[in-house]
Each structure stands twice: as C-alpha cells, then as structure tokens.
Design a protein around this motif. Structure first.
Motif, short mmCIF file in Angstrom:
data_model
loop_
_atom_site.label_atom_id
_atom_site.label_comp_id
_atom_site.label_asym_id
_atom_site.label_seq_id
_atom_site.Cartn_x
_atom_site.Cartn_y
_atom_site.Cartn_z
N ARG A 9 -38.56 -61.01 -70.61
CA ARG A 9 -37.65 -61.57 -71.62
C ARG A 9 -37.40 -61.86 -72.58
N LYS A 10 -38.61 -62.87 -73.13
CA LYS A 10 -39.28 -63.19 -74.18
C LYS A 10 -39.95 -62.89 -74.92
N LYS A 25 -33.21 -52.20 -75.02
CA LYS A 25 -31.19 -52.85 -74.85
C LYS A 25 -31.08 -52.98 -73.70
N GLN A 26 -31.36 -51.61 -72.24
CA GLN A 26 -30.68 -51.66 -70.89
C GLN A 26 -31.78 -52.93 -70.36
N LEU A 27 -32.64 -52.47 -70.04
CA LEU A 27 -34.00 -53.99 -69.99
C LEU A 27 -33.41 -54.97 -70.14
N GLN A 28 -33.64 -55.30 -71.31
CA GLN A 28 -32.93 -56.47 -71.86
C GLN A 28 -31.99 -57.66 -71.33
N ASP A 29 -31.30 -56.49 -71.40
CA ASP A 29 -29.72 -56.69 -70.98
C ASP A 29 -29.26 -57.02 -69.71
N HIS A 30 -30.57 -56.02 -68.88
CA HIS A 30 -30.82 -56.87 -67.43
C HIS A 30 -31.10 -58.07 -67.55
N LEU A 31 -32.49 -58.73 -68.11
CA LEU A 31 -33.05 -59.67 -68.09
C LEU A 31 -32.08 -61.28 -68.96
N GLY A 32 -31.83 -60.26 -69.24
CA GLY A 32 -30.53 -61.72 -70.21
C GLY A 32 -29.59 -62.01 -69.11
N GLU A 33 -28.55 -61.10 -68.42
CA GLU A 33 -28.00 -61.54 -67.47
C GLU A 33 -28.46 -62.38 -66.19
N ALA A 83 -28.98 -59.80 -56.86
CA ALA A 83 -28.00 -58.63 -56.65
C ALA A 83 -29.11 -57.74 -57.71
N ILE A 84 -28.98 -58.87 -59.16
CA ILE A 84 -29.82 -58.37 -60.43
C ILE A 84 -31.06 -58.55 -60.06
N CYS A 142 -34.54 -51.02 -63.12
CA CYS A 142 -34.09 -50.98 -63.95
C CYS A 142 -35.86 -51.12 -64.84
N PHE A 143 -36.78 -51.72 -64.73
CA PHE A 143 -37.98 -51.77 -65.04
C PHE A 143 -38.48 -50.81 -65.27
N ARG A 144 -38.26 -49.54 -63.63
CA ARG A 144 -38.83 -48.88 -63.58
C ARG A 144 -38.71 -47.18 -65.14
N THR A 145 -37.18 -47.41 -65.12
CA THR A 145 -36.06 -46.59 -66.44
C THR A 145 -36.81 -47.15 -67.16
N PHE A 146 -37.24 -48.46 -67.53
CA PHE A 146 -37.80 -48.20 -68.79
C PHE A 146 -39.27 -47.79 -69.04
N ALA A 147 -40.39 -47.57 -67.70
CA ALA A 147 -41.16 -47.59 -68.13
C ALA A 147 -41.96 -46.40 -67.57
N GLN A 148 -40.99 -45.38 -67.71
CA GLN A 148 -40.99 -44.33 -67.21
C GLN A 148 -41.12 -43.23 -68.06
N PRO A 149 -42.34 -42.08 -67.46
CA PRO A 149 -44.12 -41.51 -68.19
C PRO A 149 -43.03 -41.09 -69.24
#
Length: 178
Positions: free
Chosen positions: A59-60, A89-97, A142-143, A150-157
């Motif tokens: 997250r940091k 931001k989607q990944l950050q929101d997930h990590l933030g929650e 659950a998160i 969530c990470f796979r979505t961010f890191a997709q090719p």
C-alpha cells in the motif's frame, strides 16, 4: 582523515547532481517505472500466508507511485494517465480497506482490554466489543481473500503494457520534455 572525507563529499555531491542535466520527464519516468516494477514484485510475492504488514508495505509503495504519477502527469497523455490511475486507485482502495480493518480490530481489542482492566465496562459491553471485533475480522478475511483477484486485475498484461508504454524511457520523446 580529511582526504577520505573530501572524496566521500565529492561522491555524495556527484550522486546528488547526477540527474541535474537530464530532462525532468526522463528522470521522473525512470523513477515511476522503478516503483511500478516494485509494486508488481511486492504484489506478486503476497500469498495467503503473508503477513498483514506485507499488504501494508505494498500500500505504501502504491502511494509513492501514485504521488509521482500525479505530480508528473503533465508529461504524459492525460487520458492514458487517467485510466492507469483508475486501475491503481482500485488496488489502493482495496489495500486501504484492509489496512483500516487491521487497525480497527487491534484498537478495538486493546480498548476492550483496557476497559476491562480498569473496570470501566460490564460483561455485556466487553462481549459486544468482542462480537464487533469478530465481524471486523470476518470482513478483513474476505478482503484478504479478494486481494489476489484485485492485484491480478491491476497487473494484467494490458495494464503492464500501458504502464510501460507510457512511462518507459523508450517513449520519452513524446509529449513535454522539460
């Protein structure tokens, strides 16, 4: 020993000015790409057995990356940067929650323990706090389970190509070069 101190000072001075004559976009792009690769490395190494702190470190790193991209966004195509930041931001929101839930469970547990020790709460209050902690832990689990997706979505090719195409040094001739 004065001579070794002078040599050390000159080395530090040259390291501090090594990028002084380079275009800002080139220096920023190099740093952005480096942080992006670190996000991919840190995120890929997280498993269900990883410590909660590993997600916080990711997250940091994401925050540092986002600050850089937002600060230097004028050097890159606006629509591309906007789309890339949306994914980040989607990944950050997930990590933030997840981080918020970690902090809340610890603080609530500590607060309940302190109240019990100081005889400031009855049994029902302590039990209610325990139920609340359990509900927070269920949400946290659950998160945590959703992190991989969530990470796979961010890191997709497609996203990797877009990030690298936008910020890599090979593409530094396009756009502003101040």
């Amino acid at each position: 020993n004065i001579q070794s101190h002078r040599a050390w000072s000159q080395t530090v001075a040259s390291l501090e000015t090594i990028n002084a004559n380079k275009p800002i976009r080139q220096v920023a792009g190099k740093r952005i790409v480096k942080l992006y690769k670190r996000i991919l490395q840190e995120g890929s190494s997280i498993t269900p057995e990883s410590r909660d702190e590993d997600l916080h470190e990711l997250r940091k790193t994401c925050k540092k990356f986002r600050y850089l991209v937002e600060f230097f966004h004028v050097f890159y195509p606006e629509n591309v940067v906007r789309d890339l930041l949306k994914t980040l931001k989607q990944l950050q929101d997930h990590l933030g929650e997840f981080q918020d839930l970690c902090v809340q469970t610890v603080q609530l547990s500590d607060f309940a323990e302190q109240m019990q020790q100081e005889k400031l709460a009855d049994t029902k209050t302590i039990m209610a706090m325990g139920v609340l902690v359990e509900k927070l832990n269920v949400r946290k689990a659950a998160i945590r389970t959703e992190f991989e997706h969530c990470f796979r979505t961010f890191a997709q090719p497609d996203n990797r190509v877009a990030f690298m195409k936008t910020f890599s040094l090979q593409n530094q001739s396009r756009g502003r070069t101040v």
